[in-house]
Motif scaffolding. Sequence first.
Motif, PDB file in Angstrom:
ATOM      1  N   LEU A  25       0.648  -0.991  -0.322  1.00  0.00           N
ATOM      2  CA  LEU A  25       0.102  -0.411   0.366  1.00  0.00           C
ATOM      3  C   LEU A  25       1.307   1.426  -0.008  1.00  0.00           C
ATOM      4  O   LEU A  25       1.934   1.123   0.503  1.00  0.00           O
ATOM      5  N   GLU A  26       0.483   1.644  -0.580  1.00  0.00           N
ATOM      6  CA  GLU A  26       1.547   3.976  -1.108  1.00  0.00           C
ATOM      7  C   GLU A  26       0.000   5.021  -0.054  1.00  0.00           C
ATOM      8  O   GLU A  26      -0.459   4.612  -0.765  1.00  0.00           O
ATOM      9  N   ALA A  27       0.704   5.641   0.359  1.00  0.00           N
ATOM     10  CA  ALA A  27      -0.193   6.193   1.781  1.00  0.00           C
ATOM     11  C   ALA A  27       0.305   7.547   1.661  1.00  0.00           C
ATOM     12  O   ALA A  27       1.763   7.674   1.725  1.00  0.00           O
ATOM     13  N   ILE A  28      -0.215   8.907   1.785  1.00  0.00           N
ATOM     14  CA  ILE A  28      -0.096   9.899   2.830  1.00  0.00           C
ATOM     15  C   ILE A  28      -0.428  10.217   3.968  1.00  0.00           C
ATOM     16  O   ILE A  28      -1.343   9.878   4.123  1.00  0.00           O
ATOM     17  N   VAL A  29       0.741  10.084   4.950  1.00  0.00           N
ATOM     18  CA  VAL A  29      -0.208   9.640   5.836  1.00  0.00           C
ATOM     19  C   VAL A  29       0.197  11.138   7.263  1.00  0.00           C
ATOM     20  O   VAL A  29       1.601  12.182   6.453  1.00  0.00           O
ATOM     21  N   GLN A  30      -0.859  11.745   7.998  1.00  0.00           N
ATOM     22  CA  GLN A  30      -0.428  12.709   8.954  1.00  0.00           C
ATOM     23  C   GLN A  30       0.697  11.714  10.151  1.00  0.00           C
ATOM     24  O   GLN A  30       0.689  10.622  10.406  1.00  0.00           O
ATOM     25  N   PRO A  31       1.635  12.758  10.589  1.00  0.00           N
ATOM     26  CA  PRO A  31       2.441  12.207  11.905  1.00  0.00           C
ATOM     27  C   PRO A  31       1.811  11.211  12.747  1.00  0.00           C
ATOM     28  O   PRO A  31       2.075  10.652  13.079  1.00  0.00           O
ATOM     29  N   GLU A  32      -0.217  11.227  13.830  1.00  0.00           N
ATOM     30  CA  GLU A  32      -0.039  10.197  14.234  1.00  0.00           C
ATOM     31  C   GLU A  32      -0.511   8.662  13.435  1.00  0.00           C
ATOM     32  O   GLU A  32       0.029   7.618  13.681  1.00  0.00           O
ATOM     33  N   MET A  33      -1.271   8.955  12.005  1.00  0.00           N
ATOM     34  CA  MET A  33      -0.537   7.726  11.521  1.00  0.00           C
ATOM     35  C   MET A  33       0.188   6.772  11.391  1.00  0.00           C
ATOM     36  O   MET A  33       0.357   5.828  11.076  1.00  0.00           O
ATOM     37  N   PHE A  34       1.426   7.751  11.245  1.00  0.00           N
ATOM     38  CA  PHE A  34       2.126   7.449  10.312  1.00  0.00           C
ATOM     39  C   PHE A  34       3.120   6.739  11.768  1.00  0.00           C
ATOM     40  O   PHE A  34       3.523   5.127  11.390  1.00  0.00           O
ATOM     41  N   GLY A  35       3.359   6.610  13.073  1.00  0.00           N
ATOM     42  CA  GLY A  35       3.328   6.879  13.874  1.00  0.00           C
ATOM     43  C   GLY A  35       2.706   4.891  14.395  1.00  0.00           C
ATOM     44  O   GLY A  35       3.800   4.365  14.159  1.00  0.00           O
ATOM     45  N   ARG A  36       1.892   4.825  14.108  1.00  0.00           N
ATOM     46  CA  ARG A  36       1.195   3.490  14.084  1.00  0.00           C
ATOM     47  C   ARG A  36       1.324   2.487  12.699  1.00  0.00           C
ATOM     48  O   ARG A  36       0.912   1.103  13.158  1.00  0.00           O
ATOM     49  N   VAL A  37       1.744   3.648  11.560  1.00  0.00           N
ATOM     50  CA  VAL A  37       2.374   2.132  10.512  1.00  0.00           C
ATOM     51  C   VAL A  37       3.438   2.160  10.199  1.00  0.00           C
ATOM     52  O   VAL A  37       4.644   1.605   9.621  1.00  0.00           O
ATOM     53  N   LYS A  38       4.590   3.049  10.550  1.00  0.00           N
ATOM     54  CA  LYS A  38       5.801   2.485  10.594  1.00  0.00           C
ATOM     55  C   LYS A  38       6.519   1.211  10.916  1.00  0.00           C
ATOM     56  O   LYS A  38       7.481   1.032   9.741  1.00  0.00           O
ATOM     57  N   ALA A  39       6.415   0.272  11.299  1.00  0.00           N
ATOM     58  CA  ALA A  39       6.642  -0.887  11.239  1.00  0.00           C
ATOM     59  C   ALA A  39       6.566  -1.643  10.328  1.00  0.00           C
ATOM     60  O   ALA A  39       6.619  -2.677   9.850  1.00  0.00           O
ATOM     61  N   TYR A  40       5.516  -1.249   9.632  1.00  0.00           N
ATOM     62  CA  TYR A  40       4.777  -1.645   8.019  1.00  0.00           C
ATOM     63  C   TYR A  40       5.903  -1.001   6.791  1.00  0.00           C
ATOM     64  O   TYR A  40       5.910  -1.766   6.319  1.00  0.00           O
ATOM     65  N   ILE A  41       6.604  -0.151   6.946  1.00  0.00           N
ATOM     66  CA  ILE A  41       7.672   0.313   6.275  1.00  0.00           C
ATOM     67  C   ILE A  41       8.476  -0.748   6.056  1.00  0.00           C
ATOM     68  O   ILE A  41       9.604  -0.685   7.367  1.00  0.00           O
TER      69      ILE A  41
END
Length: 97
Positions: A70-86
């Motif tokens: 998945l490719e997305a543009i995320v806000q900082p809060e969401m980035f914190g939740r998804v960074k483990a999947y990068i």
Amino acid sequence: ILPHGDDVVCISAKSGEGTDRLLSRISQLLDRGRKQVRLMIPYSAAGIIDSLNREAQVLSTEYTDTGIELEAIVQPEMFGRVKAYIPGYVEPKEDWE
């Protein structure tokens, strides 16, 4: 004397001079902290995709044998939740570390 500072943009109501700078500054402020990320989400964690669809701008989604790309543009809060999947993401070290 014209006002000045980081969040000050002078424009002319008569000629429109400065409008481009104003729009650019507004765009910078609205996009503050947003990041474009490419994620590889395992099917076992697919529940996060609902949150991404609601809270982020999803650019592409592809279902593969190993998970969901998945490719997305995320806000900082969401980035914190998804960074483990990068893939390959390493948390940056602080200056004091």
